[in-house]
Motif scaffolding. Structure first.
Motif, PDB file in Angstrom:
ATOM      1  N   SER A   1      -1.792   6.568 -17.737  1.00 12.29           N
ATOM      2  CA  SER A   1      -2.717   6.081 -16.717  1.00 12.29           C
ATOM      3  C   SER A   1      -2.757   4.552 -16.697  1.00 12.29           C
ATOM      4  N   VAL A   2      -2.499   3.986 -15.533  1.00 13.64           N
ATOM      5  CA  VAL A   2      -2.524   2.532 -15.345  1.00 13.64           C
ATOM      6  C   VAL A   2      -3.378   2.210 -14.137  1.00 13.64           C
ATOM      7  N   SER A   3      -3.789   0.949 -14.025  1.00 13.13           N
ATOM      8  CA  SER A   3      -4.559   0.544 -12.855  1.00 13.13           C
ATOM      9  C   SER A   3      -3.628  -0.009 -11.789  1.00 13.13           C
ATOM     10  N   SER A   4      -4.137  -0.080 -10.590  1.00 13.87           N
ATOM     11  CA  SER A   4      -3.368  -0.530  -9.440  1.00 13.87           C
ATOM     12  C   SER A   4      -3.664  -2.004  -9.201  1.00 13.87           C
ATOM     13  N   PRO A   5      -2.710  -2.787  -8.714  1.00 17.84           N
ATOM     14  CA  PRO A   5      -1.330  -2.454  -8.369  1.00 17.84           C
ATOM     15  C   PRO A   5      -0.478  -2.229  -9.621  1.00 17.84           C
TER      16      PRO A   5
ATOM     17  N   MET B   1       9.612  -0.949  -7.259  1.00 12.18           N
ATOM     18  CA  MET B   1       8.494  -1.449  -6.461  1.00 12.18           C
ATOM     19  C   MET B   1       7.543  -2.160  -7.409  1.00 12.18           C
ATOM     20  N   GLN B   2       7.473  -3.475  -7.322  1.00 14.33           N
ATOM     21  CA  GLN B   2       6.713  -4.270  -8.295  1.00 14.33           C
ATOM     22  C   GLN B   2       5.203  -4.076  -8.199  1.00 14.33           C
ATOM     23  N   ASP B   3       4.650  -4.026  -6.994  1.00 15.65           N
ATOM     24  CA  ASP B   3       3.197  -4.002  -6.813  1.00 15.65           C
ATOM     25  C   ASP B   3       2.780  -2.885  -5.871  1.00 15.65           C
ATOM     26  N   ALA B   4       2.848  -1.646  -6.353  1.00 18.25           N
ATOM     27  CA  ALA B   4       2.433  -0.499  -5.555  1.00 18.25           C
ATOM     28  C   ALA B   4       0.919  -0.345  -5.658  1.00 18.25           C
ATOM     29  N   GLU B   5       0.260  -0.307  -4.530  1.00 23.44           N
ATOM     30  CA  GLU B   5      -1.200  -0.214  -4.472  1.00 23.44           C
ATOM     31  C   GLU B   5      -1.606   1.223  -4.177  1.00 23.44           C
ATOM     32  N   LEU B   6      -2.445   1.798  -5.057  1.00 20.25           N
ATOM     33  CA  LEU B   6      -2.948   3.165  -4.897  1.00 20.25           C
ATOM     34  C   LEU B   6      -4.404   3.202  -5.320  1.00 20.25           C
ATOM     35  N   PRO B   7      -5.218   4.039  -4.677  1.00 19.15           N
ATOM     36  CA  PRO B   7      -6.587   4.218  -5.154  1.00 19.15           C
ATOM     37  C   PRO B   7      -6.581   4.978  -6.485  1.00 19.15           C
ATOM     38  N   PRO B   8      -7.655   4.930  -7.275  1.00 20.99           N
ATOM     39  CA  PRO B   8      -7.712   5.696  -8.514  1.00 20.99           C
ATOM     40  C   PRO B   8      -7.561   7.194  -8.243  1.00 20.99           C
TER      41      PRO B   8
ATOM     42  N   GLN C   1       0.857  -1.193   0.000  1.00 19.60           N
ATOM     43  CA  GLN C   1       0.000   0.000   0.000  1.00 19.60           C
ATOM     44  C   GLN C   1       0.888   1.236   0.000  1.00 19.60           C
ATOM     45  N   LEU C   2       0.953   1.930  -1.131  1.00 17.33           N
ATOM     46  CA  LEU C   2       1.769   3.132  -1.243  1.00 17.33           C
ATOM     47  C   LEU C   2       1.007   4.346  -0.733  1.00 17.33           C
ATOM     48  N   ILE C   3      -0.252   4.481  -1.131  1.00 12.42           N
ATOM     49  CA  ILE C   3      -1.101   5.585  -0.688  1.00 12.42           C
ATOM     50  C   ILE C   3      -2.440   5.003  -0.260  1.00 12.42           C
ATOM     51  N   THR C   4      -2.908   5.385   0.927  1.00 15.12           N
ATOM     52  CA  THR C   4      -4.179   4.879   1.440  1.00 15.12           C
ATOM     53  C   THR C   4      -5.337   5.729   0.906  1.00 15.12           C
TER      54      THR C   4
END
Length: 148
Positions: free
Chosen positions: A62-66, A113-120, A25-28
């Protein structure tokens, strides 16, 4: 008895390997809702001719998360990048220090960072580094995260 121990070891290994692949989780959601910074974003590069460079490599548009977050560091004049000096800031009001979340992925040649999770949404980030001679380098970039 040996079979139970072996089964337990295999189960533990699967749990550990699955956790290693989990997205970071990069940004909550709460951080994403903070207001953007007011006014211009300052960078201090006065008189620094040979400071290190931070290059934003991926993701592209623009890409989707992760997503994969990749930055490349370059130093000059025989100096080396100091990985301990790396700071990653999410520019909001107030700013959010992402450095502890990114530290495990920092190396002397960059961040991978292979799998950075961010909300849209759109996220402006600042990365600050220093080289072994104490010269600073900064990059500001925007991550555009599309809805899933």
């Amino acid at each position: 008895m040996k079979l139970n121990i072996l089964s337990g070891l295999i189960a533990a290994a699967l749990l550990v390997s699955g956790a290693a692949r989990a997205a970071t989780q990069l940004i909550t959601e709460e951080e994403a809702k903070l207001p953007p910074p007011k006014g211009a974003v300052a960078t201090d590069r006065r008189g620094i001719l040979r400071g290190p460079k931070v290059e934003f490599v991926s993701p592209g548009d623009s890409v989707s998360s992760p997503m994969r977050l990749q930055l490349k560091f370059e130093s000059f004049g025989g100096a080396k990048i100091d990985p301990e000096s790396v700071k990653v800031i999410f520019l909001r009001t107030p700013n959010v220090d992402l450095t502890p979340r990114v530290k495990p992925f920092v190396q002397a040649d960059g961040i991978n960072m292979q799998d950075a999770e961010l909300p849209p949404g759109d996220y402006t980030m600042r990365v600050d580094i220093k080289d072994s001679d104490g010269r600073p380098g900064t990059a500001i970039f925007t991550l555009k995260v599309a809805p899933k």
